[in-house]
Design a protein around this motif. Structure first.
Motif: not given
Length: 316
Positions: A194-195, A250
């Motif tokens: 996810t990152k 984002d």
């Protein structure tokens, strides 16, 4: 030959070490080393610039003990690589004398697992092979060795070493990271990245940026990941003053994949359930489902609207 230690980047979180110490199961090390090892697994990649087919032994880690037996699938992969094209391969099969098919050897189900309880036979490291195909350059990950690894119950980031430019002056090993295979994961969910972060890789022509995994979470197979972009925004105050500043948005990205069918390139005429040649390319149809808009005045004093993804879904 492996590069010097100064070239190796390894990141192992302290939480990962603690989990390992809790789950290690003692087992005969000799048995593990004999059973859990790399075996050949050929995959058709495409055609090179001369039009000849390219098959690469990407390897696989053996999950059960016993003598490695090359299946008819592996044999046909190597047989196909002798021909200049798929059409020539099919023509050669058509002209052969039709006879009873050779019985396929199946692995007995009674074989013991190659690793102990709560362990899996996983790659210890992989190298990235760069191939020049007809449609352009292609990178293929090849398993180098295997070892027994603890099957974790938590979704965490784990080390994943990749060797780039193997056996060249530019050989570099980077920990690109990966996500653990969580035991007892709910159906439809996976431990996914996810990152992300990045690492610089020096090459003969330029410096490449390699994406690395920095964090993992339990998500559905098709999921949204953060993706930040920056824009210039002009803010006008009541006193008539203007201020130009950066606006962070984002916008998001859809990641993961959805099952949209198999990747079988050639099936047996006598048994359609038997695939003779597989492709390693995975289909993905994870697309945006929801979105929201972000409006602002840009540096040219014009209204600009940016759309950002809020959720993703599998496309029908």
């Amino acid at each position: 030959m492996w590069p010097s230690k100064s070239q190796i980047t390894i990141i192992i979180p302290s939480s990962f070490s603690q989990i390992l110490s809790k789950h290690i199961v003692h087992r005969n090390l000799f048995t593990q080393r004999v059973c859990c090892k790399r075996q050949s697994h050929f995959v058709y990649i495409g055609q090179d610039i001369s039009g000849s087919p390219v098959s690469v032994d990407v390897g696989m880690c053996r999950s059960r003990c016993g003598t490695a037996i090359r299946s008819s699938h592996e044999a046909r992969q190597q047989e196909y690589s002798k021909y200049s094209s798929m059409l020539e391969f099919l023509r050669s099969k058509k002209t052969r004398t039709h006879g009873p098919a050779a019985p396929e050897v199946s692995e007995p189900l009674t074989r013991l697992p190659s690793c102990g309880a709560n362990q899996m036979c996983e790659p210890t490291g992989m190298r990235v092979e760069r191939l020049l195909l007809f449609e352009g350059p292609r990178e293929v990950e090849v398993i180098e060795e295997c070892h027994c690894e603890v099957e974790l119950t938590q979704c965490i980031r784990v080390p994943a070493l990749r060797t780039y430019y193997f056996e060249t002056p530019y050989t570099t090993v980077i920990d690109v990271g990966g996500c653990s295979r969580s035991k007892g994961t709910p159906e439809g969910f996976s431990c996914v990245p996810t990152k992300f972060d990045s690492a610089l890789l020096e090459t003969p022509n330029r410096v490449d940026v390699i994406q690395t995994v920095s964090a993992c979470e339990l998500k559905e197979s098709c999921y949204r990941v953060p993706h930040v972009e920056y824009y210039y925004e002009t803010v006008q105050y009541s006193e008539g003053l203007k201020e130009e500043r950066l606006k962070e948005v984002d916008v998001g990205r859809c990641s993961g994949g959805c099952t949209t069918g198999n990747q079988c390139l050639l099936r047996s005429p006598s048994d359609l359930g038997n695939c003779l040649l597989w492709s390693d390319r995975e289909s993905s149809s994870c697309v945006p489902q929801g979105y929201e808009s972000h409006s602002f005045i840009n540096q040219h004093e014009k209204l600009r609207t940016i759309l950002s993804i809020t959720s993703c879904r599998c496309q029908n």
